[in-house]
Scaffold this active site. Structure first.
Site, PDB file in Angstrom:
ATOM      1  N   MET A  34       1.064  -0.922  -0.600  1.00 23.43           N
ATOM      2  CA  MET A  34       0.159   0.265  -0.411  1.00 23.43           C
ATOM      3  C   MET A  34       0.771   1.318  -0.101  1.00 23.43           C
ATOM      4  O   MET A  34       0.317   2.449   0.054  1.00 23.43           O
ATOM      5  CB  MET A  34      -0.736   0.206   1.289  1.00 23.43           C
ATOM      6  CG  MET A  34      -2.025  -1.641   1.007  1.00 23.43           C
ATOM      7  SD  MET A  34      -3.431  -1.131   2.003  1.00 23.43           S
ATOM      8  CE  MET A  34      -3.139  -0.624   3.608  1.00 23.43           C
ATOM      9  N   GLY A  35       2.299   1.059  -0.223  1.00 18.17           N
ATOM     10  CA  GLY A  35       3.064   1.792  -0.724  1.00 18.17           C
ATOM     11  C   GLY A  35       3.951   2.335   1.105  1.00 18.17           C
ATOM     12  O   GLY A  35       2.954   2.721   1.939  1.00 18.17           O
ATOM     13  N   HIS A  41       9.145  -3.422   3.477  1.00 15.14           N
ATOM     14  CA  HIS A  41       8.881  -3.651   2.353  1.00 15.14           C
ATOM     15  C   HIS A  41      10.030  -3.923   1.578  1.00 15.14           C
ATOM     16  O   HIS A  41      10.298  -4.757   0.207  1.00 15.14           O
ATOM     17  CB  HIS A  41       8.044  -2.629   1.675  1.00 15.14           C
ATOM     18  CG  HIS A  41       7.433  -1.884   1.960  1.00 15.14           C
ATOM     19  ND1 HIS A  41       6.690  -1.185   3.166  1.00 15.14           N
ATOM     20  CD2 HIS A  41       5.574  -2.377   2.346  1.00 15.14           C
ATOM     21  CE1 HIS A  41       5.196  -0.595   3.365  1.00 15.14           C
ATOM     22  NE2 HIS A  41       4.718  -1.904   2.437  1.00 15.14           N
ATOM     23  N   GLN A  65     -10.159  -2.667   2.035  1.00 12.82           N
ATOM     24  CA  GLN A  65     -10.265  -3.633   2.595  1.00 12.82           C
ATOM     25  C   GLN A  65      -9.561  -2.107   3.618  1.00 12.82           C
ATOM     26  O   GLN A  65     -10.220  -2.697   5.358  1.00 12.82           O
ATOM     27  CB  GLN A  65      -8.547  -3.981   2.649  1.00 12.82           C
ATOM     28  CG  GLN A  65      -7.495  -3.036   2.557  1.00 12.82           C
ATOM     29  CD  GLN A  65      -6.226  -3.672   1.921  1.00 12.82           C
ATOM     30  OE1 GLN A  65      -6.419  -3.787   1.132  1.00 12.82           O
ATOM     31  NE2 GLN A  65      -5.576  -4.046   2.839  1.00 12.82           N
ATOM     32  N   GLY A 151       4.169 -10.204   4.432  1.00 15.41           N
ATOM     33  CA  GLY A 151       5.182  -9.863   5.929  1.00 15.41           C
ATOM     34  C   GLY A 151       4.512 -10.508   6.631  1.00 15.41           C
ATOM     35  O   GLY A 151       3.277 -11.261   6.583  1.00 15.41           O
ATOM     36  N   GLU A 152       5.681 -11.473   7.236  1.00 13.46           N
ATOM     37  CA  GLU A 152       4.882 -12.135   9.143  1.00 13.46           C
ATOM     38  C   GLU A 152       4.142 -11.396   9.874  1.00 13.46           C
ATOM     39  O   GLU A 152       3.046 -11.897  10.262  1.00 13.46           O
ATOM     40  CB  GLU A 152       5.829 -13.363   9.108  1.00 13.46           C
ATOM     41  CG  GLU A 152       6.189 -14.203   8.607  1.00 13.46           C
ATOM     42  CD  GLU A 152       6.687 -15.543   9.159  1.00 13.46           C
ATOM     43  OE1 GLU A 152       7.833 -15.111  10.028  1.00 13.46           O
ATOM     44  OE2 GLU A 152       7.496 -16.411   8.535  1.00 13.46           O
ATOM     45  N   GLN A 157      -3.492 -12.373   7.660  1.00 11.49           N
ATOM     46  CA  GLN A 157      -2.968 -11.973   5.710  1.00 11.49           C
ATOM     47  C   GLN A 157      -2.457 -13.092   5.173  1.00 11.49           C
ATOM     48  O   GLN A 157      -3.080 -13.626   3.949  1.00 11.49           O
ATOM     49  CB  GLN A 157      -3.064 -10.174   5.076  1.00 11.49           C
ATOM     50  CG  GLN A 157      -2.751 -10.546   3.943  1.00 11.49           C
ATOM     51  CD  GLN A 157      -1.930  -8.505   4.164  1.00 11.49           C
ATOM     52  OE1 GLN A 157      -3.106  -7.421   4.289  1.00 11.49           O
ATOM     53  NE2 GLN A 157      -1.022  -9.196   3.585  1.00 11.49           N
ATOM     54  N   VAL A 180      10.479  -7.189  10.428  1.00  9.87           N
ATOM     55  CA  VAL A 180      11.415  -6.477   9.972  1.00  9.87           C
ATOM     56  C   VAL A 180      11.215  -5.606  11.455  1.00  9.87           C
ATOM     57  O   VAL A 180       9.637  -4.965  11.799  1.00  9.87           O
ATOM     58  CB  VAL A 180      11.745  -5.686   9.390  1.00  9.87           C
ATOM     59  CG1 VAL A 180      12.810  -4.687   9.198  1.00  9.87           C
ATOM     60  CG2 VAL A 180      12.173  -6.084   8.011  1.00  9.87           C
ATOM     61  N   SER A 190       3.603   1.263   8.178  1.00  9.16           N
ATOM     62  CA  SER A 190       3.634   2.014   7.913  1.00  9.16           C
ATOM     63  C   SER A 190       2.406   2.700   9.124  1.00  9.16           C
ATOM     64  O   SER A 190       2.418   4.026   8.981  1.00  9.16           O
ATOM     65  CB  SER A 190       2.398   2.723   5.795  1.00  9.16           C
ATOM     66  OG  SER A 190       3.117   1.992   4.856  1.00  9.16           O
TER      67      SER A 190
END
EC number: 6.3.2.1
Lengths: 288, 288
Positions: A34-35, A41, A65, A151-152, A157, A180, A190
């Site tokens: 989603m940037g 990322h 979502q 990503g975990e 998801q 991370v 984010s």
């Protein structure tokens, strides 16, 4: 600079010609985002580049979502910065479509995975995972990647997507990438940008509660109830913690556990001020 | 003889090598069926062969789309006969997987299309369209066709698939094929084999009721209520008609109509004895 596309048909035809220029033997790796990219990322992209000939990143804040009253409007966006980071990381293609491109008509399709879509995150965000499922499958159909990276950090998801891909026999390999964390343990997101300084301090309680959980588990306590209570108690003791939506422990197949074993995950959702954070931790016998 | 595959990985790798032998420029057309082929299927196959380099037919009686108490067990099956018909028709590949191949684990994914999945057929067969959606998308992911062929006989199913493909941006073109009828007007269906002679005679009332509907419409009556009543009255007057599940009129987007216009469809589901038949008719100003 990565090649930027805003239109579905353009990215499709570009990837098609790229593939055929390589005798259709080039592998395509895909990182949907989603940037407002961060080091989390970058880990996805790094792994993607290692395993594939072509790396495609999508940047799209998917309205479907987000629930009513959620942070769709204020979700951070900065395409220029994202593009610069993608360039730095050696991304080949960025697909950043407009809403009109993604949803030329309001979708009527709803996709659920029993036992995943409506529990925990899905219980607090009722249409969230149907929106996630739709956009991810749609992007798979547009990009047609050989591998896709998740990503975990968003563990539920990840499990949703893995199950969808299995149930629907999607010809894509789902590659999970570990969360991370900042040096102090805060999982990158984010949404961390919403946190004021003192809130950020309180948010660290999430990571620290995981260390407590891990310690209990390593000491031989396998009662989920005990571990969950310890996590909840520890977090709730901190200022700015407005609410804990859930603390739960699930296994790799997203079954809720009473007796914990190695590899199970502690999942939490916590409101720090007006910011809702999620995080999770894999319980193991290893020392942290 | 068409090449027969029973395993997902075998049909995938065969199609992959077939495609690459043609420089990846060969088009693949796909006709999904539940077998026990009839002239209706042959029309799908004929159209598929005209438009594609490779024609793939799947034969699979999908348990997920049958409800409890429905005819899953007794649904007619005859693979040898089907293969002979496929050979006659020049089919290149037949994919007839086992249940274990299709569902190595019980799927947890449910797929609905609002306004389609739970009305009419979906109201009487609650899980039917979720089962249909799952198997069709799964087969699309396995076969990866350029075009797929669906009979208008199952009009609601056709609309479901078209909407799924649009909402999910599936890279496949859905080609509708008009219903094939026996000389006396009965729409071809594998389930016609259940009908006793006298029941078959009563089943003709469905087609004949459509002619009445068409006549009314051509005479200028555009009230859906009137047309539906005429259809219902006519059918119900016949022996062996045990129940009419519904008579409805919808437009091309599956909106239920009150004022009818050209192109709208009359849809019916009728029990003739223990056999449930569905059929539909496109209203037009043309003479029949």
């Amino acid at each position: 600079m990565p090649t930027l596309f805003r239109k579905v048909k353009d990215v499709k035809s570009y990837l098609k010609s790229l593939r055929s220029s390589g005798g259709n033997n080039l592998s395509v790796g895909f990182v949907p985002t989603m940037g407002y990219l961060h080091e989390g990322h970058m880990e996805l992209i790094k792994k993607c580049k290692l395993q594939n000939d072509i790396t495609v990143v999508s940047i799209y804040v998917n309205p479907l979502q987000f629930g009513e009253g959620e942070d769709y409007q204020k979700y951070p966006r900065d395409l220029e910065r994202d593009l610069a980071m993608c360039q730095e990381a050696g991304v080949d293609v960025v697909f950043a479509p407009t809403d009109e491109e993604v949803y030329p008509q309001v979708p009527k399709t709803k996709i659920h995975v029993e036992g995943i879509s409506h529990v925990l995150e899905g219980a607090f965000r009722p249409n969230h995972f149907s929106g996630v499922a739709l956009i991810v499958l749609k992007l798979f159909n547009i990009i047609q990647p050989d591998r896709a990276y998740f990503g975990e950090k968003d563990f539920q998801q990840l499990k949703l997507i893995q199950r969808l891909v299995n149930d629907l026999s999607y010809p894509v390999e789902i590659v999970p990438v570990p969360t991370v964390r900042d040096k102090d343990g805060l999982a990158l997101s984010s949404r961390n940008t919403y946190l004021k300084e003192q809130e950020r301090e309180s948010a660290l309680s999430i990571y620290r509660s995981f260390l407590i959980a891990q310690k209990l588990f390593r000491a031989g306590n396998t009662k989920a109830q005990d571990i969950k209570e310890a996590v909840r108690d520890y977090i709730s003791r901190h200022p700015h913690v407005k609410r804990i939506d859930y603390v739960e422990i699930v296994d790799e197949d997203f079954n809720i556990k009473e007796e914990v074993s190695e590899g199970d995950r502690v999942l939490v959702a916590v409101w720090i001020g007006d910011t809702r954070l999620i995080d999770n931790w894999r319980l193991s016998y290893e020392e942290v």
